[in-house]
Design a protein around this motif. Structure first.
Motif, PDB file in Angstrom:
ATOM      1  N   GLY A   1       7.351  -7.685  -7.241  1.00 48.25           N
ATOM      2  CA  GLY A   1       7.021  -9.031  -6.793  1.00 48.25           C
ATOM      3  C   GLY A   1       5.686  -9.099  -6.096  1.00 48.25           C
ATOM      4  O   GLY A   1       5.254 -10.168  -5.677  1.00 48.25           O
ATOM      5  N   SER A   2       5.013  -7.967  -5.983  1.00 54.89           N
ATOM      6  CA  SER A   2       3.676  -7.870  -5.393  1.00 54.89           C
ATOM      7  C   SER A   2       2.968  -6.675  -6.026  1.00 54.89           C
ATOM      8  O   SER A   2       3.624  -5.730  -6.485  1.00 54.89           O
ATOM      9  CB  SER A   2       3.748  -7.656  -3.877  1.00 54.89           C
ATOM     10  OG  SER A   2       4.323  -8.761  -3.221  1.00 54.89           O
ATOM     11  N   PRO A   3       1.647  -6.698  -6.058  1.00 55.64           N
ATOM     12  CA  PRO A   3       0.929  -5.521  -6.560  1.00 55.64           C
ATOM     13  C   PRO A   3       1.251  -4.283  -5.726  1.00 55.64           C
ATOM     14  O   PRO A   3       1.484  -4.371  -4.519  1.00 55.64           O
ATOM     15  CB  PRO A   3      -0.545  -5.917  -6.422  1.00 55.64           C
ATOM     16  CG  PRO A   3      -0.542  -7.407  -6.351  1.00 55.64           C
ATOM     17  CD  PRO A   3       0.739  -7.790  -5.670  1.00 55.64           C
ATOM     18  N   VAL A   4       1.277  -3.134  -6.385  1.00 54.12           N
ATOM     19  CA  VAL A   4       1.495  -1.855  -5.715  1.00 54.12           C
ATOM     20  C   VAL A   4       0.188  -1.080  -5.787  1.00 54.12           C
ATOM     21  O   VAL A   4      -0.260  -0.708  -6.874  1.00 54.12           O
ATOM     22  CB  VAL A   4       2.641  -1.062  -6.366  1.00 54.12           C
ATOM     23  CG1 VAL A   4       2.795   0.302  -5.697  1.00 54.12           C
ATOM     24  CG2 VAL A   4       3.951  -1.838  -6.284  1.00 54.12           C
ATOM     25  N   GLU A   5      -0.418  -0.838  -4.641  1.00 51.65           N
ATOM     26  CA  GLU A   5      -1.753  -0.250  -4.589  1.00 51.65           C
ATOM     27  C   GLU A   5      -1.704   1.166  -4.027  1.00 51.65           C
ATOM     28  O   GLU A   5      -1.250   1.384  -2.898  1.00 51.65           O
ATOM     29  CB  GLU A   5      -2.671  -1.106  -3.720  1.00 51.65           C
ATOM     30  CG  GLU A   5      -4.088  -0.574  -3.607  1.00 51.65           C
ATOM     31  CD  GLU A   5      -4.941  -1.375  -2.640  1.00 51.65           C
ATOM     32  OE1 GLU A   5      -6.107  -0.989  -2.429  1.00 51.65           O
ATOM     33  OE2 GLU A   5      -4.439  -2.373  -2.080  1.00 51.65           O
ATOM     34  N   LEU A   6      -2.173   2.128  -4.805  1.00 49.60           N
ATOM     35  CA  LEU A   6      -2.287   3.507  -4.334  1.00 49.60           C
ATOM     36  C   LEU A   6      -3.547   3.610  -3.480  1.00 49.60           C
ATOM     37  O   LEU A   6      -4.664   3.360  -3.961  1.00 49.60           O
ATOM     38  CB  LEU A   6      -2.378   4.464  -5.524  1.00 49.60           C
ATOM     39  CG  LEU A   6      -2.540   5.952  -5.198  1.00 49.60           C
ATOM     40  CD1 LEU A   6      -1.333   6.479  -4.420  1.00 49.60           C
ATOM     41  CD2 LEU A   6      -2.734   6.755  -6.492  1.00 49.60           C
TER      42      LEU A   6
ATOM     43  N   VAL B   1       4.873  17.241  -9.632  1.00 51.38           N
ATOM     44  CA  VAL B   1       5.549  15.951  -9.438  1.00 51.38           C
ATOM     45  C   VAL B   1       4.565  14.905  -8.932  1.00 51.38           C
ATOM     46  O   VAL B   1       4.482  13.794  -9.468  1.00 51.38           O
ATOM     47  CB  VAL B   1       6.731  16.086  -8.465  1.00 51.38           C
ATOM     48  CG1 VAL B   1       7.368  14.714  -8.198  1.00 51.38           C
ATOM     49  CG2 VAL B   1       7.776  17.048  -9.014  1.00 51.38           C
ATOM     50  N   GLY B   2       3.795  15.235  -7.900  1.00 50.71           N
ATOM     51  CA  GLY B   2       2.869  14.266  -7.325  1.00 50.71           C
ATOM     52  C   GLY B   2       1.871  13.741  -8.322  1.00 50.71           C
ATOM     53  O   GLY B   2       1.547  12.540  -8.330  1.00 50.71           O
ATOM     54  N   SER B   3       1.362  14.616  -9.195  1.00 50.17           N
ATOM     55  CA  SER B   3       0.386  14.164 -10.186  1.00 50.17           C
ATOM     56  C   SER B   3       1.005  13.164 -11.156  1.00 50.17           C
ATOM     57  O   SER B   3       0.349  12.201 -11.577  1.00 50.17           O
ATOM     58  CB  SER B   3      -0.184  15.364 -10.954  1.00 50.17           C
ATOM     59  OG  SER B   3       0.835  16.044 -11.661  1.00 50.17           O
TER      60      SER B   3
ATOM     61  N   VAL C   1       5.235   5.694   2.006  1.00 48.84           N
ATOM     62  CA  VAL C   1       4.717   7.055   1.849  1.00 48.84           C
ATOM     63  C   VAL C   1       5.642   7.810   0.915  1.00 48.84           C
ATOM     64  O   VAL C   1       6.860   7.843   1.125  1.00 48.84           O
ATOM     65  CB  VAL C   1       4.624   7.777   3.209  1.00 48.84           C
ATOM     66  CG1 VAL C   1       4.356   9.273   3.007  1.00 48.84           C
ATOM     67  CG2 VAL C   1       3.532   7.156   4.064  1.00 48.84           C
ATOM     68  N   VAL C   2       5.076   8.412  -0.117  1.00 52.06           N
ATOM     69  CA  VAL C   2       5.826   9.244  -1.063  1.00 52.06           C
ATOM     70  C   VAL C   2       5.549  10.702  -0.730  1.00 52.06           C
ATOM     71  O   VAL C   2       4.401  11.149  -0.822  1.00 52.06           O
ATOM     72  CB  VAL C   2       5.417   8.941  -2.516  1.00 52.06           C
ATOM     73  CG1 VAL C   2       6.115   9.902  -3.476  1.00 52.06           C
ATOM     74  CG2 VAL C   2       5.735   7.491  -2.874  1.00 52.06           C
TER      75      VAL C   2
ATOM     76  N   LYS D   1       0.825  -1.197   0.000  1.00 55.63           N
ATOM     77  CA  LYS D   1       0.000   0.000   0.000  1.00 55.63           C
ATOM     78  C   LYS D   1       0.869   1.261   0.000  1.00 55.63           C
ATOM     79  O   LYS D   1       1.781   1.393   0.812  1.00 55.63           O
ATOM     80  CB  LYS D   1      -0.930  -0.003   1.212  1.00 55.63           C
ATOM     81  CG  LYS D   1      -1.943  -1.149   1.171  1.00 55.63           C
ATOM     82  CD  LYS D   1      -2.897  -1.102   2.338  1.00 55.63           C
ATOM     83  CE  LYS D   1      -3.919  -2.243   2.249  1.00 55.63           C
ATOM     84  NZ  LYS D   1      -4.890  -2.192   3.363  1.00 55.63           N
ATOM     85  N   VAL D   2       0.539   2.176  -0.914  1.00 53.58           N
ATOM     86  CA  VAL D   2       1.309   3.399  -1.110  1.00 53.58           C
ATOM     87  C   VAL D   2       0.412   4.612  -0.908  1.00 53.58           C
ATOM     88  O   VAL D   2      -0.702   4.669  -1.440  1.00 53.58           O
ATOM     89  CB  VAL D   2       1.925   3.446  -2.530  1.00 53.58           C
ATOM     90  CG1 VAL D   2       2.653   4.777  -2.766  1.00 53.58           C
ATOM     91  CG2 VAL D   2       2.875   2.277  -2.739  1.00 53.58           C
ATOM     92  N   ALA D   3       0.913   5.596  -0.156  1.00 53.92           N
ATOM     93  CA  ALA D   3       0.242   6.885   0.004  1.00 53.92           C
ATOM     94  C   ALA D   3       1.134   7.969  -0.566  1.00 53.92           C
ATOM     95  O   ALA D   3       2.359   7.928  -0.414  1.00 53.92           O
ATOM     96  CB  ALA D   3      -0.045   7.157   1.471  1.00 53.92           C
ATOM     97  N   VAL D   4       0.534   8.943  -1.226  1.00 52.42           N
ATOM     98  CA  VAL D   4       1.277  10.048  -1.824  1.00 52.42           C
ATOM     99  C   VAL D   4       0.865  11.349  -1.136  1.00 52.42           C
ATOM    100  O   VAL D   4      -0.327  11.640  -1.008  1.00 52.42           O
ATOM    101  CB  VAL D   4       1.015  10.143  -3.345  1.00 52.42           C
ATOM    102  CG1 VAL D   4       1.725  11.360  -3.938  1.00 52.42           C
ATOM    103  CG2 VAL D   4       1.468   8.867  -4.046  1.00 52.42           C
TER     104      VAL D   4
END
Length: 437
Positions: free
Chosen positions: A38-43, A18-20, A80-81, A9-12
């Motif tokens: 190696g795993s799904p990356v979910e926003l 840049v963020g967009s 977290v990005v 899980k990823v949060a921006v």
């Protein structure tokens, strides 16, 4: 270790230029990112200041939030990005993210240069990664080579063009003969410079990047307060023309180097200022808004990294590169390299930095003036490399290029010249870098 099929899980934080682009790439490259990690990356969330602001990309429904603290403290976020920039609330949000178990990818040069140690210590305590490739030169991969590829080598010097706005302005002054104001106006019209260009043209942006580069290259904590800074606002068309006569070009340089002291210990010198460099030097050919970083090391020799140093997509590319690495580490329950400050070298004041000077001196056109000027240089321990006279009568001018000396010696020489009866004005003073002594 994270299960193979379990999404990361990823949060921006931030959805500007840049963020967009980070959000866009996360959506468009979801399949490839899953294969690489190696795993799904979910926003799972995008924190913004205003929900109704216009954005470059469409954010999936339900992901936008104005509660950035609530997002980073959820406890189920893997990465977290942070691309909001500035000192606060970015610092507090990064620290909270780490405390709640997330690794962090940041593009925040100002925060890292001002208070990097606090962030690194928090990441170490949390057992999480803090990666920041995008903080220095956009898409150019320079931090990872310094931190990893050259980990077995000794870096002795890093010389860089790390601000696209100033490089565009100086390039236009060189190629068209324009003055600073006209070149800046063109840069603003083309979107290369902000309406308020202070951070760029006064060297603040480059100084923050120099601090980060020096910290990594020399395994020593360097903050932006340690960096001597001088911008390009005082660079004139005459300075650029004088450089051209020497077969040089003027660039705003970030200069990070090791210097051996009289006691045999090594210290770090970090500075940002405009300088003349020979057109034969690789950095001289870096045009328009491009960036480049020139690295010298004992074993690898000379290396140069070149590319677009800013912009939403290039910077997002660097962010996604860090994201993939951090996500892999998270999936495999490992950490990448953290802060390396074991060398703990002293950081020299600017007066102890060694450089050369190009000095243009308006003088009285009479016998003996050259000798008195040469004496002034000699009294301060500065050896003259070349000297030439231009013009006659009221237009008489001496142009002196010194050998290498400390900046304090050279500054004292200039102050001495300014007080001489035979000197009408010291009309131009510029450092000279990148050539053989």
């Amino acid at each position: 270790m994270t299960e193979s099929g379990k999404p990361l899980k990823v949060a921006v934080l931030g959805c500007g230029s840049v963020g967009s682009q980070v959000v866009r790439l996360l959506q468009e490259q979801a399949t490839d990112l899953a294969a690489r990690v190696g795993s799904p990356v979910e926003l799972v969330g995008v924190a913004v200041r205003r929900l109704d602001a216009a954005r470059e990309v469409e954010v999936p429904e339900g992901l936008l939030t104005t509660d950035a603290e609530g997002l980073v403290s959820r406890g189920d976020i893997d990465v977290v990005v942070e691309v909001i920039g500035g000192i606060e609330p970015a610092r507090s949000l990064i620290l909270s993210a780490l405390e709640h178990g997330a690794s962090v990818v940041s593009a925040n040069k100002a925060l890292l240069a001002e208070d990097g140690p606090t962030l690194f210590e928090a990441a170490e305590k949390a057992g999480r990664d803090l990666y920041y490739e995008a903080a220095v030169a956009g898409a150019i991969p320079i931090l990872r080579p310094l931190r990893e590829s050259l980990a077995g080598d000794k870096v002795t010097r890093v010389l860089g063009i790390v601000n696209g706005t100033t490089n565009f302005i100086l390039d236009k002054m060189d190629t068209s003969g324009a003055g600073f104001a006209d070149a800046l106006e063109e840069a603003q019209a083309l979107g290369y410079a902000e309406a308020d260009p202070t951070a760029d043209v006064e060297g603040f942006d480059a100084a923050a990047k120099a601090a980060i580069l020096a910290s990594l290259a020399f395994h020593t904590r360097v903050t932006d307060a340690d960096v001597y800074r001088e911008g390009i606002a005082e660079v004139s068309a005459t300075d650029v023309a004088s450089a051209r006569e020497m077969n040089c070009v003027v660039k705003l340089l970030a200069i990070c180097e090791l210097r051996e002291q009289p006691d045999g210990e090594e210290a770090v010198s970090v500075r940002v200022h405009p300088a003349m460099i020979p057109r034969s030097h690789p950095l001289a050919s870096v045009r328009e808004a491009y960036n480049a970083v020139f690295v010298e090391s004992e074993a690898a020799g000379q290396l140069m990294f070149y590319g677009p140093g800013a912009g939403g997509s290039p910077t997002a590319s660097a962010v996604l590169g860090d994201l993939v690495t951090v996500a892999r580490n998270r999936r495999n329950d490992v950490r990448g390299p953290g802060e390396s400050s074991y060398a703990d070298r002293a950081v020299l004041p600017m007066g102890e930095a060694r450089t050369r000077y190009h000095v243009a001196i308006d003088v009285d056109d009479r016998a003996g003036v050259l000798a008195t000027v040469a004496t002034a240089f000699a009294e301060h321990g500065v050896s003259i490399r070349t000297v030439r006279q231009e013009g006659r009568d009221d237009d008489a001018q001496l142009v002196v290029v010194s050998h290498e000396a400390t900046d304090a010696q050279l500054s004292a020489t200039v102050a001495h010249l300014q007080g001489m009866d035979s000197v009408r004005e010291v009309s131009s003073v510029m450092r000279v870098e990148g050539g053989a002594e």
